[in-house]
Write a protein that holds these residues in place. Structure first.
Motif, PDB file in Angstrom:
ATOM      1  N   ILE A  56       3.307   1.499   3.292  1.00 43.75           N
ATOM      2  CA  ILE A  56       3.236   0.570   4.418  1.00 43.75           C
ATOM      3  C   ILE A  56       3.830  -0.753   3.962  1.00 43.75           C
ATOM      4  O   ILE A  56       3.406  -1.322   2.962  1.00 43.75           O
ATOM      5  CB  ILE A  56       1.788   0.353   4.905  1.00 43.75           C
ATOM      6  N   LYS A  57       4.838  -1.202   4.713  1.00 49.80           N
ATOM      7  CA  LYS A  57       5.478  -2.485   4.421  1.00 49.80           C
ATOM      8  C   LYS A  57       5.851  -3.125   5.748  1.00 49.80           C
ATOM      9  O   LYS A  57       6.469  -2.479   6.601  1.00 49.80           O
ATOM     10  CB  LYS A  57       6.733  -2.290   3.565  1.00 49.80           C
TER      11      LYS A  57
ATOM     12  N   GLY B 256       7.700   7.120   5.439  1.00 51.52           N
ATOM     13  CA  GLY B 256       7.426   8.393   4.788  1.00 51.52           C
ATOM     14  C   GLY B 256       8.717   8.978   4.253  1.00 51.52           C
ATOM     15  O   GLY B 256       9.645   9.233   5.018  1.00 51.52           O
ATOM     16  N   THR B 257       8.765   9.143   2.938  1.00 49.54           N
ATOM     17  CA  THR B 257       9.947   9.717   2.296  1.00 49.54           C
ATOM     18  C   THR B 257       9.577  11.109   1.786  1.00 49.54           C
ATOM     19  O   THR B 257       8.707  11.244   0.919  1.00 49.54           O
ATOM     20  CB  THR B 257      10.415   8.848   1.113  1.00 49.54           C
TER      21      THR B 257
ATOM     22  N   MET C 258       0.832  -1.172   0.000  1.00 47.88           N
ATOM     23  CA  MET C 258       0.000   0.000   0.000  1.00 47.88           C
ATOM     24  C   MET C 258       0.881   1.241   0.000  1.00 47.88           C
ATOM     25  O   MET C 258       1.789   1.347   0.818  1.00 47.88           O
ATOM     26  CB  MET C 258      -0.846  -0.007   1.283  1.00 47.88           C
ATOM     27  N   GLU C 259       0.597   2.169  -0.918  1.00 51.00           N
ATOM     28  CA  GLU C 259       1.372   3.401  -0.940  1.00 51.00           C
ATOM     29  C   GLU C 259       0.585   4.534  -1.576  1.00 51.00           C
ATOM     30  O   GLU C 259      -0.378   4.305  -2.302  1.00 51.00           O
ATOM     31  CB  GLU C 259       2.725   3.211  -1.610  1.00 51.00           C
ATOM     32  N   ILE C 260       1.024   5.747  -1.270  1.00 54.88           N
ATOM     33  CA  ILE C 260       0.412   6.951  -1.827  1.00 54.88           C
ATOM     34  C   ILE C 260       1.519   7.979  -2.023  1.00 54.88           C
ATOM     35  O   ILE C 260       2.454   8.072  -1.227  1.00 54.88           O
ATOM     36  CB  ILE C 260      -0.708   7.496  -0.904  1.00 54.88           C
TER      37      ILE C 260
ATOM     38  N   THR D  47      -3.581   5.679   6.539  1.00 54.81           N
ATOM     39  CA  THR D  47      -3.474   4.521   7.440  1.00 54.81           C
ATOM     40  C   THR D  47      -4.826   4.120   8.027  1.00 54.81           C
ATOM     41  O   THR D  47      -4.902   3.132   8.760  1.00 54.81           O
ATOM     42  CB  THR D  47      -2.495   4.795   8.597  1.00 54.81           C
ATOM     43  N   ARG D  48      -5.858   4.889   7.705  1.00 50.43           N
ATOM     44  CA  ARG D  48      -7.215   4.619   8.189  1.00 50.43           C
ATOM     45  C   ARG D  48      -7.261   4.477   9.711  1.00 50.43           C
ATOM     46  O   ARG D  48      -7.953   3.618  10.247  1.00 50.43           O
ATOM     47  CB  ARG D  48      -7.791   3.383   7.513  1.00 50.43           C
ATOM     48  N   GLY D  49      -6.463   5.279  10.384  1.00 43.98           N
ATOM     49  CA  GLY D  49      -6.472   5.284  11.839  1.00 43.98           C
ATOM     50  C   GLY D  49      -5.762   4.116  12.499  1.00 43.98           C
ATOM     51  O   GLY D  49      -5.753   4.018  13.716  1.00 43.98           O
ATOM     52  N   THR D  50      -5.162   3.230  11.715  1.00 47.01           N
ATOM     53  CA  THR D  50      -4.430   2.098  12.282  1.00 47.01           C
ATOM     54  C   THR D  50      -3.151   2.597  12.939  1.00 47.01           C
ATOM     55  O   THR D  50      -2.373   3.331  12.328  1.00 47.01           O
ATOM     56  CB  THR D  50      -4.074   1.073  11.187  1.00 47.01           C
ATOM     57  N   LYS D  51      -2.933   2.194  14.180  1.00 44.82           N
ATOM     58  CA  LYS D  51      -1.735   2.614  14.908  1.00 44.82           C
ATOM     59  C   LYS D  51      -0.547   1.770  14.460  1.00 44.82           C
ATOM     60  O   LYS D  51      -0.627   0.536  14.434  1.00 44.82           O
ATOM     61  CB  LYS D  51      -1.951   2.460  16.415  1.00 44.82           C
ATOM     62  N   MET D  52       0.543   2.431  14.085  1.00 46.29           N
ATOM     63  CA  MET D  52       1.742   1.731  13.643  1.00 46.29           C
ATOM     64  C   MET D  52       2.977   2.600  13.820  1.00 46.29           C
ATOM     65  O   MET D  52       2.864   3.816  13.928  1.00 46.29           O
ATOM     66  CB  MET D  52       1.601   1.289  12.184  1.00 46.29           C
TER      67      MET D  52
END
Length: 124
Positions: A12-13, A19-20, A1-3, A43-48
Motif C-alpha cells: 500500500i502506497k 499487487g505484483t 505497508m507490504e506483505i 487491507t483490514r477491510g479498508t476500501k481502496m
C-alpha cells in the motif's frame, strides 16, 4: 505497508494497493480465493483502489476468471487498474472485460503512471 506471499506481493502506497504477481503463476480457483482472502486480511477491510501488475501470471483458469469479477472477490476494492506488457495481453484483457462485467470499474493499461493517475479518482 507490504506483505509477500507465495503468489503475489502486496503493497500500500499513497492509498493505492499494488499487487505484483510472482513469476510463472498459474491461477486456479483455489489460488484466486487464497489471494483474495490474503488481500482482505492485509487491507483490514479498508476500501481502496488497486493496481495489478500481472506480468508474472502465465494463466488464469476459467473458474478463477469468473470468481475475480464476483462481489465476493472485489470486496474492499474501489476500482482496479491492470498493467499488461504486451499488445496481445491488452487485447485479451479488454476482450474479457467486455464479456464479463464486474461490480467495480476495471481498466487495462500499459503505462503504470497513467494507471495510477486514473486510480486516484477512486481514493476515498
Amino acid at each position: 505497508m507490504e506483505i509477500d506471499t507465495k503468489y503475489v506481493h502486496l503493497r500500500i502506497k499513497d492509498s493505492i494497493l499494488a499487487g505484483t504477481y510472482k513469476k510463472n503463476v498459474h491461477i486456479t480457483l483455489d489460488i484466486a480465493k487464497e489471494i483474495v482472502r490474503t488481500r482482505i486480511s492485509f487491507t483490514r477491510g479498508t476500501k481502496m483502489p488497486s493496481l495489478i501488475l500481472s506480468e508474472g501470471v502465465i494463466s488464469i483458469d476459467k473458474a478463477a476468471r469468473e470468481y475475480f469479477v464476483t462481489p465476493e472477490s472485489t470486496e474492499g476494492l474501489a476500482a482496479s487498474a491492470i498493467i499488461t506488457h504486451s499488445p496481445f495481453s491488452s487485447f485479451l484483457g479488454n476482450l474479457f472485460l467486455q464479456l464479463t462485467r464486474g461490480s467495480i470499474p476495471v481498466k487495462i493499461f500499459t503505462n503504470r503512471i497513467k494507471a495510477e493517475k486514473w486510480l486516484q479518482q477512486f481514493i476515498e
